[in-house]
Design a protein around this motif. Structure first.
Motif, PDB file in Angstrom:
ATOM      1  N   GLN A 129       0.809  -1.223   0.000  1.00 36.51           N
ATOM      2  CA  GLN A 129       0.000   0.000   0.000  1.00 36.51           C
ATOM      3  C   GLN A 129       0.846   1.279   0.000  1.00 36.51           C
ATOM      4  O   GLN A 129       0.300   2.376   0.105  1.00 36.51           O
ATOM      5  CB  GLN A 129      -0.934  -0.016   1.206  1.00 36.51           C
ATOM      6  CG  GLN A 129      -1.929  -1.170   1.192  1.00 36.51           C
ATOM      7  CD  GLN A 129      -2.661  -1.361   2.508  1.00 36.51           C
ATOM      8  OE1 GLN A 129      -2.694  -0.455   3.349  1.00 36.51           O
ATOM      9  NE2 GLN A 129      -3.259  -2.534   2.707  1.00 36.51           N
ATOM     10  N   ASN A 130       2.171   1.108  -0.084  1.00 34.33           N
ATOM     11  CA  ASN A 130       3.089   2.262  -0.140  1.00 34.33           C
ATOM     12  C   ASN A 130       2.834   3.258   0.999  1.00 34.33           C
ATOM     13  O   ASN A 130       2.784   4.474   0.791  1.00 34.33           O
ATOM     14  CB  ASN A 130       2.969   2.974  -1.492  1.00 34.33           C
ATOM     15  CG  ASN A 130       3.511   2.141  -2.633  1.00 34.33           C
ATOM     16  OD1 ASN A 130       4.598   1.572  -2.529  1.00 34.33           O
ATOM     17  ND2 ASN A 130       2.755   2.046  -3.713  1.00 34.33           N
ATOM     18  N   GLN A 131       2.705   2.725   2.213  1.00 33.90           N
ATOM     19  CA  GLN A 131       2.449   3.577   3.365  1.00 33.90           C
ATOM     20  C   GLN A 131       3.715   4.251   3.883  1.00 33.90           C
ATOM     21  O   GLN A 131       3.664   5.346   4.454  1.00 33.90           O
ATOM     22  CB  GLN A 131       1.807   2.751   4.494  1.00 33.90           C
ATOM     23  CG  GLN A 131       0.442   2.198   4.136  1.00 33.90           C
ATOM     24  CD  GLN A 131      -0.114   1.286   5.225  1.00 33.90           C
ATOM     25  OE1 GLN A 131       0.627   0.758   6.057  1.00 33.90           O
ATOM     26  NE2 GLN A 131      -1.412   1.085   5.208  1.00 33.90           N
ATOM     27  N   LEU A 132       4.875   3.611   3.696  1.00 39.23           N
ATOM     28  CA  LEU A 132       6.108   4.107   4.300  1.00 39.23           C
ATOM     29  C   LEU A 132       6.564   5.464   3.761  1.00 39.23           C
ATOM     30  O   LEU A 132       7.023   6.300   4.556  1.00 39.23           O
ATOM     31  CB  LEU A 132       7.228   3.074   4.149  1.00 39.23           C
ATOM     32  CG  LEU A 132       8.573   3.443   4.768  1.00 39.23           C
ATOM     33  CD1 LEU A 132       8.447   3.643   6.280  1.00 39.23           C
ATOM     34  CD2 LEU A 132       9.621   2.371   4.468  1.00 39.23           C
ATOM     35  N   PRO A 133       6.481   5.749   2.457  1.00 36.13           N
ATOM     36  CA  PRO A 133       6.991   7.046   1.987  1.00 36.13           C
ATOM     37  C   PRO A 133       6.385   8.244   2.705  1.00 36.13           C
ATOM     38  O   PRO A 133       7.097   9.228   2.985  1.00 36.13           O
ATOM     39  CB  PRO A 133       6.629   7.032   0.493  1.00 36.13           C
ATOM     40  CG  PRO A 133       6.672   5.587   0.127  1.00 36.13           C
ATOM     41  CD  PRO A 133       6.098   4.874   1.325  1.00 36.13           C
ATOM     42  N   GLY A 134       5.106   8.195   3.026  1.00 37.74           N
ATOM     43  CA  GLY A 134       4.493   9.299   3.760  1.00 37.74           C
ATOM     44  C   GLY A 134       5.062   9.450   5.152  1.00 37.74           C
ATOM     45  O   GLY A 134       5.295  10.582   5.620  1.00 37.74           O
ATOM     46  N   TRP A 135       5.302   8.340   5.825  1.00 36.43           N
ATOM     47  CA  TRP A 135       5.893   8.391   7.174  1.00 36.43           C
ATOM     48  C   TRP A 135       7.312   8.942   7.098  1.00 36.43           C
ATOM     49  O   TRP A 135       7.720   9.717   7.968  1.00 36.43           O
ATOM     50  CB  TRP A 135       5.894   7.000   7.806  1.00 36.43           C
ATOM     51  CG  TRP A 135       4.540   6.374   7.927  1.00 36.43           C
ATOM     52  CD1 TRP A 135       3.326   7.016   7.928  1.00 36.43           C
ATOM     53  CD2 TRP A 135       4.247   4.973   8.047  1.00 36.43           C
ATOM     54  NE1 TRP A 135       2.309   6.116   8.049  1.00 36.43           N
ATOM     55  CE2 TRP A 135       2.831   4.842   8.131  1.00 36.43           C
ATOM     56  CE3 TRP A 135       5.011   3.825   8.104  1.00 36.43           C
ATOM     57  CZ2 TRP A 135       2.195   3.607   8.257  1.00 36.43           C
ATOM     58  CZ3 TRP A 135       4.393   2.591   8.234  1.00 36.43           C
ATOM     59  CH2 TRP A 135       2.999   2.486   8.308  1.00 36.43           C
ATOM     60  N   LEU A 136       8.050   8.537   6.082  1.00 40.52           N
ATOM     61  CA  LEU A 136       9.427   9.014   5.940  1.00 40.52           C
ATOM     62  C   LEU A 136       9.468  10.516   5.668  1.00 40.52           C
ATOM     63  O   LEU A 136      10.279  11.236   6.267  1.00 40.52           O
ATOM     64  CB  LEU A 136      10.126   8.270   4.800  1.00 40.52           C
ATOM     65  CG  LEU A 136      10.390   6.773   5.006  1.00 40.52           C
ATOM     66  CD1 LEU A 136      10.858   6.137   3.698  1.00 40.52           C
ATOM     67  CD2 LEU A 136      11.407   6.536   6.110  1.00 40.52           C
ATOM     68  N   SER A 137       8.626  10.983   4.781  1.00 37.36           N
ATOM     69  CA  SER A 137       8.649  12.410   4.441  1.00 37.36           C
ATOM     70  C   SER A 137       8.239  13.276   5.626  1.00 37.36           C
ATOM     71  O   SER A 137       8.665  14.428   5.747  1.00 37.36           O
ATOM     72  CB  SER A 137       7.727  12.684   3.254  1.00 37.36           C
ATOM     73  OG  SER A 137       6.368  12.417   3.584  1.00 37.36           O
TER      74      SER A 137
END
Length: 348
Positions: A99-107
């Motif tokens: 679900q590509n959740q990690l990029p938002g947490w990283l940014s």
């Protein structure tokens, strides 16, 4: 206008002088704190009290220049600590990747280091080991896209034995057996992946309250495993004042004791072992006298007690210490946590 040239020359000289003063008196910028993200599921975040214990140990070791980051807030634990984290209860690492959740947490948090203990719910859901490792790999790629110099600590996850999943124990074993090869293939010099063994010596009967989530003893064990791996990435803790240079014997080691917690009739203790010598050490043994106190549980060391005499030797994974490196082990005992005993250390 007469004299205008000389006036301009004077003004230019004044401007140069002021510029020099501004530059020479500028206050040097302080180094930014190292941003550390704890990534995982409920073992990491609900409440994930090993993070509080790890934070406490980092502060005691002089690492005050760290910032735990995450989009989730702390959930108590009774210890003052920086509780920001990315431990999402019930999360599957395969879902986070799909679900590509990690990029938002990283940014939102911009970590420099990620500590990842992830996969328990995937094992419980019978996701194949290869699928879990593929999810790990996708997350690493996303981390490096956000920060090419990302450093990553990946745990061999703690064992599990829930009453509703008789096969989970073997599935965890299979996943953990595959992690070292995956980490070795995925690591790079610029963005290293360090495997942290949270599995060996961890007991679902003694160290969890439900066969899955760590109890107080389990939290201590987990913090103890993260600590040396994380401090190796952080390097030497900054000091506030110069310290004298001392050249210790090549084979020296030292041990310090502290009472971590105490309750009526019992307490929890911890011993930190430091290689104070100038050469690497392959093993160590500590000893002390525990009059009127009896050890019932221990972790991260082989502990024996005969009468009041206690001897504790290194476990298989924490005997090798470089000069200046530390490791710690803990125990639960009956009796009173004070006074603190004098602990001796012998290198092997």
């Amino acid at each position: 206008m007469r004299g205008s040239g000389s006036v301009l020359a004077v003004l230019a000289a004044v401007a140069v002088t002021l510029g020099f003063l501004l530059v020479s008196t500028a206050v040097p910028a302080q180094a930014a704190a190292v941003r550390i993200m704890a990534l995982g599921d409920s073992i990491t975040g609900s409440p994930g009290c090993w993070r509080a214990l790890l934070w406490e140990r980092l502060r005691e070791a002089g690492h005050t220049d760290v910032d735990f980051v995450g989009t989730l807030p702390p959930q108590g634990c009774g210890i003052a600590h920086d509780g920001d984290n990315e431990g999402h209860g019930g999360a599957l690492v395969t879902d986070v990747a799909d679900q590509n959740q990690l990029p938002g947490w990283l940014s939102a948090t911009r970590p420099d280091i990620v500590m990842m203990h992830f996969g328990t719910n995937d094992v419980w859901s019978n996701r194949p080991t290869a699928t879990i490792l593929a999810a790990y790999g996708k997350l690493v790629d996303q981390m490096r896209a956000d920060n090419p110099d990302m450093k990553l600590l990946v745990a061999q996850i703690i064992p599990m034995n829930p009453s509703t999943c008789g096969e989970c124990g073997q599935r965890v074993s299979a996943l953990n057996a595959a992690i070292p090869g995956w980490a070795a293939a995925k690591t790079t010099a610029r963005s290293p992946i360090v495997m942290v063994d949270q599995w060996t010596g961890f007991s679902t009967a003694a160290d969890t309250y439900d066969g899955v989530h760590p109890n107080a003893v389990g939290d201590q064990k987990m913090a103890g495993r993260w600590f040396p791996a994380l401090t190796a990435l952080l390097g030497t803790a900054p000091t506030t004042s110069p310290t004298p240079t001392v050249t210790p014997p090549a084979g020296a080691c030292a041990a310090t004791y502290r009472t971590v917690n105490q309750w009526p009739g019992g307490f929890q203790g911890e011993v930190t072992v430091t290689n104070t010598g100038t050469a690497p050490r392959t093993g160590w043994t500590t000893s002390w006298d525990f009059a009127d106190r009896r050890i019932s549980q221990s972790w991260n060391a082989t502990v024996t007690q005969t009468g009041s005499a206690v001897t504790a030797g290194n476990a298989a994974w924490n005997g090798s210490l470089a000069p200046g490196a530390t490791t710690a082990f803990g125990f639960v005992a009956a009796g009173n946590g004070s006074p603190a005993p004098a602990v001796s250390c012998t290198p092997r």
